[in-house]
Design a protein around this motif. Structure first.
Motif, PDB file in Angstrom:
ATOM      1  N   ARG A 145     -21.236  49.469  -1.391  1.00  0.00           N
ATOM      2  CA  ARG A 145     -19.979  49.640  -0.281  1.00  0.00           C
ATOM      3  C   ARG A 145     -18.707  49.394  -0.827  1.00  0.00           C
ATOM      4  N   TYR A 177     -18.003  58.730   0.117  1.00  0.00           N
ATOM      5  CA  TYR A 177     -17.267  57.461  -0.590  1.00  0.00           C
ATOM      6  C   TYR A 177     -16.234  58.053  -1.665  1.00  0.00           C
ATOM      7  N   VAL A 233     -16.539  51.013  -6.293  1.00  0.00           N
ATOM      8  CA  VAL A 233     -16.421  51.856  -5.059  1.00  0.00           C
ATOM      9  C   VAL A 233     -15.388  51.674  -4.415  1.00  0.00           C
ATOM     10  N   GLY A 236     -15.906  53.720   1.494  1.00  0.00           N
ATOM     11  CA  GLY A 236     -17.183  54.425   2.105  1.00  0.00           C
ATOM     12  C   GLY A 236     -18.622  53.683   1.599  1.00  0.00           C
ATOM     13  N   ARG A 238     -22.015  54.402  -0.893  1.00  0.00           N
ATOM     14  CA  ARG A 238     -22.556  55.204  -1.929  1.00  0.00           C
ATOM     15  C   ARG A 238     -24.265  54.958  -2.109  1.00  0.00           C
TER      16      ARG A 238
END
Length: 249
Positions: A145, A177, A233, A236, A238
């Protein structure tokens, strides 16, 4: 009148996916692995297939363990190891990749004058792992996340190691993402380390070095240690599927 039943539609991966492994440009992939230590395949899974695999994450019965990366100082995020027997799509992908990667593994071992203990089939190799006490399945499903990342590491689970592995992107970078590039850092003999960052297209696989690889030097072939990870990240969600070809102790 008897009810007319529609035939049950097989999972999407049965129609496409594992057959795509054989259709890759394996000469080109081997050359890219020699040059970079990693190589991006063409499409392996459709968007629908990727969604089906990513949805496994919520099915707890499929997994033998869940790892919280922050708890172990591995980074931030979570991943799960599939319980044996792994889902058929995972098993078929793993079995399809092994014979294609095997000649590269043997060639690398020959260059480095190291043993090449890997037999012709994945079943035989996993049998050797199990006889050595490496009995736990290693295919893995990862979820990141916003703010999650994976520290540089190697997936070594015992004395028996296959020198190549594969990660398959299950979401669309830049849409599902942002950030979350796959990272590879190679320690070059008597030189500064080299870093590589790869954005994984949905449904494509990245073949990369598990532990080390041969690197040509003025004295012949040298061993270049390699570690991999994932950058932060930014937004989004992943998901990736990891295919490791040796089991764990």
């Amino acid at each position: 009148m008897a009810e007319i039943r529609q035939p049950t539609r097989p999972p999407a991966w049965q129609a496409r996916g594992v057959h795509q492994v054989d259709e890759q440009d394996w000469a080109g992939l081997a050359a890219e692995l020699d040059a970079q230590g990693c190589a991006l395949t063409g499409p392996l899974l459709t968007a629908e297939q990727c969604g089906e695999v990513a949805a496994f994450y919520e099915q707890e019965a499929l997994f033998r363990s869940t790892v919280d990366m922050a708890r172990h100082n591995f980074g931030s995020g979570q991943y799960k190891y599939f319980q044996a027997p792994v889902p058929e799509v995972v098993a078929r992908l793993r079995a399809a990749f092994y014979p294609r990667l095997l000649p590269i593994a043997r060639d690398w071992a020959a260059r480095l004058r190291k043993p090449a203990p890997w037999p012709d089939t994945l079943a035989e190799w996993l049998g050797m792992c199990h006889e050595a006490g490496q009995v736990r399945s290693t295919p893995i499903l990862l979820r990141y996340r916003a703010g999650d990342w994976n520290a540089l590491h190697r997936d070594l689970y015992g004395d028996l190691v296959f020198p190549l592995q594969v990660v398959i992107g299950l979401d669309v970078p830049g849409a599902d993402y942002t950030g979350g590039e796959f990272l590879l850092v190679e320690q070059r003999p008597r030189a500064q380390s080299r870093g590589t960052a790869v954005s994984l297209p949905q449904g494509h696989g990245l073949i990369f070095t598990t532990r080390d690889r041969p690197l040509r030097s003025v004295r012949g072939w040298s061993t270049a240690p390699v570690r991999h990870g994932v950058s932060s990240v930014r937004s989004g969600l992943r998901h990736t599927l990891g295919l490791v070809f040796h089991d764990a102790s």
